[in-house]
Design an enzyme around this catalytic site. Structure first.
Site, PDB file in Angstrom:
ATOM      1  CB  SER A  98      24.668  44.819  36.302  1.00  0.00           C
ATOM      2  OG  SER A  98      24.052  45.534  35.168  1.00  0.00           O
ATOM      3  N   PRO A  99      24.329  41.762  38.041  1.00  0.00           N
ATOM      4  CG  PRO A  99      22.765  40.280  38.765  1.00  0.00           C
ATOM      5  CD  PRO A  99      23.050  41.049  37.995  1.00  0.00           C
ATOM      6  CG  LEU A 100      25.543  37.226  35.794  1.00  0.00           C
ATOM      7  CD1 LEU A 100      24.692  36.408  34.923  1.00  0.00           C
ATOM      8  CD2 LEU A 100      26.203  36.267  37.444  1.00  0.00           C
ATOM      9  N   GLY A 101      27.837  41.750  35.807  1.00  0.00           N
ATOM     10  CA  GLY A 101      28.785  42.469  34.990  1.00  0.00           C
ATOM     11  C   GLY A 101      28.376  42.864  33.699  1.00  0.00           C
ATOM     12  CE1 TYR A 126      15.114  48.758  32.311  1.00  0.00           C
ATOM     13  CE2 TYR A 126      14.527  46.814  33.015  1.00  0.00           C
ATOM     14  CZ  TYR A 126      15.498  47.633  33.391  1.00  0.00           C
ATOM     15  OH  TYR A 126      16.342  47.955  34.386  1.00  0.00           O
ATOM     16  CG  HIS A 162      14.436  52.789  36.683  1.00  0.00           C
ATOM     17  ND1 HIS A 162      14.211  52.294  34.991  1.00  0.00           N
ATOM     18  CD2 HIS A 162      15.888  52.078  36.447  1.00  0.00           C
ATOM     19  CE1 HIS A 162      14.720  51.273  33.925  1.00  0.00           C
ATOM     20  NE2 HIS A 162      15.647  51.390  35.230  1.00  0.00           N
ATOM     21  CB  ALA A 187      28.420  34.812  32.040  1.00  0.00           C
TER      22      ALA A 187
HETATM   23  N1  LIG Z   1      17.682  49.090  37.948  1.00  0.00           N
HETATM   24  C1  LIG Z   1      18.510  49.229  37.102  1.00  0.00           C
HETATM   25  O1  LIG Z   1      19.158  50.859  37.354  1.00  0.00           O
HETATM   26  C2  LIG Z   1      19.760  48.051  36.589  1.00  0.00           C
HETATM   27  C3  LIG Z   1      20.137  48.463  35.837  1.00  0.00           C
HETATM   28  C4  LIG Z   1      20.397  47.798  34.661  1.00  0.00           C
HETATM   29  C5  LIG Z   1      20.039  46.171  34.576  1.00  0.00           C
HETATM   30  N2  LIG Z   1      18.811  46.487  35.613  1.00  0.00           N
HETATM   31  C6  LIG Z   1      17.559  44.838  35.852  1.00  0.00           C
HETATM   32  O2  LIG Z   1      18.991  44.631  36.721  1.00  0.00           O
HETATM   33  C7  LIG Z   1      18.936  42.984  35.444  1.00  0.00           C
HETATM   34  C8  LIG Z   1      20.265  41.871  34.951  1.00  0.00           C
HETATM   35  O3  LIG Z   1      21.361  42.951  34.567  1.00  0.00           O
HETATM   36  P1  LIG Z   1      22.130  43.135  33.349  1.00  0.00           P
HETATM   37  O4  LIG Z   1      21.397  41.964  32.415  1.00  0.00           O
HETATM   38  O5  LIG Z   1      22.507  44.613  33.081  1.00  0.00           O
HETATM   39  O6  LIG Z   1      23.176  42.274  33.757  1.00  0.00           O
HETATM   40  P2  LIG Z   1      23.942  40.917  33.797  1.00  0.00           P
HETATM   41  O7  LIG Z   1      22.886  40.336  34.480  1.00  0.00           O
HETATM   42  O8  LIG Z   1      24.551  41.252  34.813  1.00  0.00           O
HETATM   43  O9  LIG Z   1      24.041  40.298  32.857  1.00  0.00           O
HETATM   44  C9  LIG Z   1      23.258  40.114  31.336  1.00  0.00           C
HETATM   45  C10 LIG Z   1      24.058  39.724  30.301  1.00  0.00           C
HETATM   46  O10 LIG Z   1      24.814  38.632  30.366  1.00  0.00           O
HETATM   47  C11 LIG Z   1      23.919  37.190  30.209  1.00  0.00           C
HETATM   48  N3  LIG Z   1      24.787  36.257  30.293  1.00  0.00           N
HETATM   49  C12 LIG Z   1      23.131  36.033  31.626  1.00  0.00           C
HETATM   50  N4  LIG Z   1      23.009  34.663  32.064  1.00  0.00           N
HETATM   51  C13 LIG Z   1      24.186  34.061  31.499  1.00  0.00           C
HETATM   52  C14 LIG Z   1      25.066  32.888  31.650  1.00  0.00           C
HETATM   53  N5  LIG Z   1      25.159  31.670  31.999  1.00  0.00           N
HETATM   54  N6  LIG Z   1      26.102  32.129  30.727  1.00  0.00           N
HETATM   55  C15 LIG Z   1      26.534  33.694  29.840  1.00  0.00           C
HETATM   56  N7  LIG Z   1      25.583  34.612  29.390  1.00  0.00           N
HETATM   57  C16 LIG Z   1      25.017  34.785  30.251  1.00  0.00           C
HETATM   58  C17 LIG Z   1      22.881  38.088  29.549  1.00  0.00           C
HETATM   59  O11 LIG Z   1      22.686  37.618  27.982  1.00  0.00           O
HETATM   60  P3  LIG Z   1      21.189  36.870  27.727  1.00  0.00           P
HETATM   61  O12 LIG Z   1      20.400  37.560  27.861  1.00  0.00           O
HETATM   62  O13 LIG Z   1      22.140  36.604  25.557  1.00  0.00           O
HETATM   63  O14 LIG Z   1      21.315  35.257  27.611  1.00  0.00           O
HETATM   64  C18 LIG Z   1      23.364  39.163  29.465  1.00  0.00           C
HETATM   65  O15 LIG Z   1      24.209  39.959  28.262  1.00  0.00           O
HETATM   66  C19 LIG Z   1      17.821  43.426  34.244  1.00  0.00           C
HETATM   67  O16 LIG Z   1      17.578  42.042  33.394  1.00  0.00           O
HETATM   68  C20 LIG Z   1      17.402  44.153  34.960  1.00  0.00           C
HETATM   69  O17 LIG Z   1      16.045  43.787  35.370  1.00  0.00           O
HETATM   70  C21 LIG Z   1      18.812  47.417  36.720  1.00  0.00           C
END
Ligand SMILES: NC(=O)c1ccc[n+]([C@@H]2O[C@H](COP(=O)([O-])OP(=O)(O)OC[C@H]3O[C@@H](n4cnc5c(N)ncnc54)[C@H](OP(=O)(O)O)[C@@H]3O)[C@@H](O)[C@H]2O)c1
Length: 328
Positions: A206-209, A57, A127, A214
């Site tokens: 990516s629990p919030l898609g 990252y 990863h 969100a």
């Molecule tokens: N193992 C893997 O291959 C893999 C792949 C992807 C992700 N991950 C991990 O999973 C974590 C989460 O996944 P993700 O970041 O892909 O997706 P996510 O948690 O589904 O969504 C994150 C997005 O939602 C926004 N957001 C968060 N809370 C919000 C709210 N209450 N209201 C409006 N928007 C909101 C964030 O914006 P802002 O940040 O601008 O607030 C960001 O753009 C990552 O940080 C990472 O640690 C792992």
């Protein structure tokens, strides 16, 4: 905050993903390290004990931010990070090259420990599965790092059931991390039942898609060119508009008990079991507060039923390049 069990490791059932602190979803403003650090510290104040990052990252920037944020608070937090998407050798690190060879794992862990400012990583994930290295060799190297005290627990990300079983045969795997949310439910078929058989915890990423669930994104027309989502099939063309209708349904169900769509999406995941610890990603204090408050959201059986039966999502969860690196 209630707890979730990942093998022998206990974590707050809502964690914090630190990926966007280093970019990836770039459309909503530039990076702000001070706000990111404040977000992690606020999460810890509110009872989060599980922060997820990865060397790739940034690369490296997210781990450095986490390291700064937890200074003086190391014992309050389970740090999870990941290796295997950067190859070290002669010359500059090769970002995006799959390498989980024991030699590369040893090089990677030293860099992560330095950036995180710690002498041990609590949960160290591969990863992506490396087709060039038998998983037994990778886990063998990780088991040595456990013995040396450099890591405490082992995780896998996007691993197939066969890989999980083989890995677990070498050394207990504590957690598997894969995408899981209201619109990505593939893991329910084989992965989750296997993890429950083996006593391995599950961390939905990516629990919030990727932000859409969100509920604040209403168009992708003004997305930045370098935003990862511009090439994701769920955010492109007609699929985006179809998926927005699903988000509106989530919003309507959550509104019945005053929950935001993000809280509703998280509460639904939490209802799936005590071995499930989602890591919603954000780099903003207000959003981390909102997401953590999902711990108190109680969905009724009828609401869960309706969320279970949303329209199926339109579009594959990753583009072809990203799907190619997933072990199936
Ligand atoms: N193992 C893997 O291959 C893999 C792949 C992807 C992700 N991950 C991990 O999973 C974590 C989460 O996944 P993700 O970041 O892909 O997706 P996510 O948690 O589904 O969504 C994150 C997005 O939602 C926004 N957001 C968060 N809370 C919000 C709210 N209450 N209201 C409006 N928007 C909101 C964030 O914006 P802002 O940040 O601008 O607030 C960001 O753009 C990552 O940080 C990472 O640690 C792992």
């Amino acid at each position: 905050m209630k707890k979730a069990q990942l093998g022998d490791l206990k974590v707050s059932r809502i964690g914090l993903g630190a990926m966007t602190m280093a970019g990836t979803y770039t459309s909503e403003g530039g990076l702000d390290d001070a706000e990111s650090i404040g977000t992690i510290r606020r999460a810890l104040e509110l009872g989060v004990t599980h922060v997820d990052t990865a060397e790739v990252y940034g690369p490296f920037h997210s781990e450095a931010i986490v390291g700064q944020a937890i200074k003086g608070r190391r014992d309050d937090v389970v740090i999870a990070t990941k290796f295997g998407l950067i190859q070290y050798g002669e010359g500059a690190p090769r970002v995006g090259v799959l390498d989980s060879s024991p030699r590369n794992v040893r090089a990677a862990v030293e860099g992560s420990l330095t950036r995180l400012g710690t002498d041990h990583i609590d949960l160290y994930y591969q990863h992506r599965v490396d087709p060039g290295t038998p998983i037994e060799d990778t886990v063998g190297a990780l088991a040595e790092l456990v013995t040396e005290g450099k890591i405490r627990y082992i995780g896998l990300s996007e691993a197939s059931p066969d890989t999980i079983r083989r890995a677990h045969g070498v050394h207990p795997v504590s957690a598997v991390q894969t995408e899981y949310s209201l619109w990505t439910r593939d893991v329910e078929a084989e992965v989750l039942p296997l993890l429950r058989e083996l006593g391995v915890g599950f961390v939905p990423y990516s629990p919030l898609g990727h932000g859409l669930l969100a509920g604040q994104i209403r168009t992708v027309d003004d997305f930045a060119d370098d935003d990862w989502r511009t090439t994701n099939p769920r955010f492109t063309g007609e699929n985006f508009w179809r998926n927005l209708a699903i988000v509106d349904e989530v919003k309507a169900i959550g509104a019945e008990n005053g929950a935001t769509p993000a809280q509703t999406a998280l509460a639904w995941l939490l209802s799936r079991g005590e071995d499930i610890a989602p890591i919603p990603g954000t780099r903003r204090v207000t959003r981390v507060e909102e997401n953590i408050a999902a711990d108190a959201v109680e969905l009724t059986p009828d609401q869960i039923h309706r969320l279970d039966n949303l329209e199926p999502v339109a579009g594959e969860r990753h583009d072809d390049t990203n799907m190619a690196s997933i072990d199936r």
